[in-house]
Design a protein around this motif. Sequence first.
Motif, mmCIF file in Angstrom:
data_model
loop_
_atom_site.group_PDB
_atom_site.id
_atom_site.type_symbol
_atom_site.label_atom_id
_atom_site.label_comp_id
_atom_site.label_asym_id
_atom_site.label_seq_id
_atom_site.Cartn_x
_atom_site.Cartn_y
_atom_site.Cartn_z
ATOM 1 N N ILE A 87 15.887 -10.911 30.081
ATOM 2 C CA ILE A 87 16.380 -11.170 31.437
ATOM 3 C C ILE A 87 15.872 -12.539 31.878
ATOM 4 O O ILE A 87 14.669 -12.815 31.784
ATOM 5 C CB ILE A 87 15.911 -10.075 32.418
ATOM 6 C CG1 ILE A 87 16.317 -8.689 31.895
ATOM 7 C CG2 ILE A 87 16.499 -10.321 33.809
ATOM 8 C CD1 ILE A 87 15.715 -7.523 32.672
ATOM 9 N N ALA A 92 19.876 -13.122 35.793
ATOM 10 C CA ALA A 92 19.690 -12.384 37.049
ATOM 11 C C ALA A 92 19.064 -13.333 38.063
ATOM 12 O O ALA A 92 17.847 -13.420 38.192
ATOM 13 C CB ALA A 92 18.804 -11.157 36.816
ATOM 14 N N CYS A 102 20.592 -11.027 29.956
ATOM 15 C CA CYS A 102 21.084 -10.829 31.324
ATOM 16 C C CYS A 102 20.562 -11.950 32.212
ATOM 17 O O CYS A 102 19.340 -12.090 32.389
ATOM 18 C CB CYS A 102 20.597 -9.493 31.884
ATOM 19 S SG CYS A 102 21.435 -8.074 31.181
ATOM 20 N N TYR A 152 24.658 -4.007 38.633
ATOM 21 C CA TYR A 152 24.238 -4.660 37.380
ATOM 22 C C TYR A 152 23.792 -3.624 36.345
ATOM 23 O O TYR A 152 24.273 -3.660 35.198
ATOM 24 C CB TYR A 152 23.157 -5.709 37.666
ATOM 25 C CG TYR A 152 23.142 -6.880 36.694
ATOM 26 C CD1 TYR A 152 23.945 -6.906 35.560
ATOM 27 C CD2 TYR A 152 22.313 -7.975 36.920
ATOM 28 C CE1 TYR A 152 23.938 -7.991 34.682
ATOM 29 C CE2 TYR A 152 22.292 -9.060 36.054
ATOM 30 C CZ TYR A 152 23.090 -9.066 34.931
ATOM 31 O OH TYR A 152 23.082 -10.134 34.069
ATOM 32 N N PRO A 153 22.931 -2.649 36.722
ATOM 33 C CA PRO A 153 22.574 -1.646 35.719
ATOM 34 C C PRO A 153 23.787 -0.868 35.209
ATOM 35 O O PRO A 153 23.894 -0.592 34.007
ATOM 36 C CB PRO A 153 21.602 -0.716 36.467
ATOM 37 C CG PRO A 153 21.046 -1.560 37.558
ATOM 38 C CD PRO A 153 22.155 -2.478 37.957
ATOM 39 N N ASN A 202 17.119 -8.279 41.120
ATOM 40 C CA ASN A 202 18.078 -7.697 40.159
ATOM 41 C C ASN A 202 17.386 -7.367 38.836
ATOM 42 O O ASN A 202 17.700 -6.359 38.201
ATOM 43 C CB ASN A 202 19.250 -8.650 39.924
ATOM 44 C CG ASN A 202 20.301 -8.530 41.007
ATOM 45 O OD1 ASN A 202 20.979 -7.525 41.097
ATOM 46 N ND2 ASN A 202 20.412 -9.555 41.847
ATOM 47 N N LEU A 237 25.777 -3.075 32.849
ATOM 48 C CA LEU A 237 25.062 -3.246 31.572
ATOM 49 C C LEU A 237 25.212 -1.986 30.714
ATOM 50 O O LEU A 237 25.454 -2.078 29.504
ATOM 51 C CB LEU A 237 23.575 -3.539 31.837
ATOM 52 C CG LEU A 237 22.692 -3.605 30.594
ATOM 53 C CD1 LEU A 237 23.123 -4.721 29.631
ATOM 54 C CD2 LEU A 237 21.219 -3.787 30.982
ATOM 55 N N LEU A 241 17.291 -3.761 36.921
ATOM 56 C CA LEU A 241 17.680 -3.596 35.513
ATOM 57 C C LEU A 241 16.570 -2.919 34.720
ATOM 58 O O LEU A 241 16.817 -1.994 33.946
ATOM 59 C CB LEU A 241 17.999 -4.967 34.895
ATOM 60 C CG LEU A 241 19.317 -5.618 35.304
ATOM 61 C CD1 LEU A 241 19.377 -7.055 34.799
ATOM 62 C CD2 LEU A 241 20.514 -4.832 34.776
#
Length: 190
Positions: free
Chosen positions: A7, A89, A87, A180-181, A15, A184, A19
Amino acid sequence: MTQRVAILISGSGSNMVSLVKAMRAADFDANPVVVLSNNPDATGLQKAKALGVATEVVDHREYKGDRAAFDAKMHDVLCSYEPDIICLAGFMRILTPKFVDNWSGKMLNIHPALLPKYKGLDTHQRALDAGDTVAGCSVHIVTAELDAGSVIGQTEVPILDGDTAETLAARVIEQEHKLYPSALKDFITR
Ligand code: GRF
């Protein structure tokens, strides 16, 4: 196979926290392997440490505008953690096409607007100035062109009378933390 997720952050990392927490919950076949920041003062770094995630800093200021060298260093640091997915973020540096190519189809970003509307910065103020009645957030695959890759998830947020960029941002980011989670997870199980 459990996906190894890196990340990238530049700031508060809210964020990133959502995650990490989601990946650690049941039924999520992914594991956060590193949080990397271009900004040594990013408060998200402390949050990542508190969550027991490895942290790295590649300070862009040490590269004095040499984006290729900065990205090459980030690439090397990331590779040492063998991530499957990156990711972004709240990562506030524009990446070189070479860096993006290296992670082609494996890098996601969250953007606080309903893409393709309002790429770039100041998304909430631009939505208010345009008289929009709905704003939102998007998760997309990262391509060399800024905020232009395929959208894989989107949540709408109504714009209310009297909203300012700040009140709207606060309402949108709550949805970012959910979107976002889930995007993903969809990406991993696609
Ligand atoms: C979020 O609004 C994200 O959409 C944008 O930058 C902000 C980062 O916030 N790209 P945080 O660092 O996750 O708290």
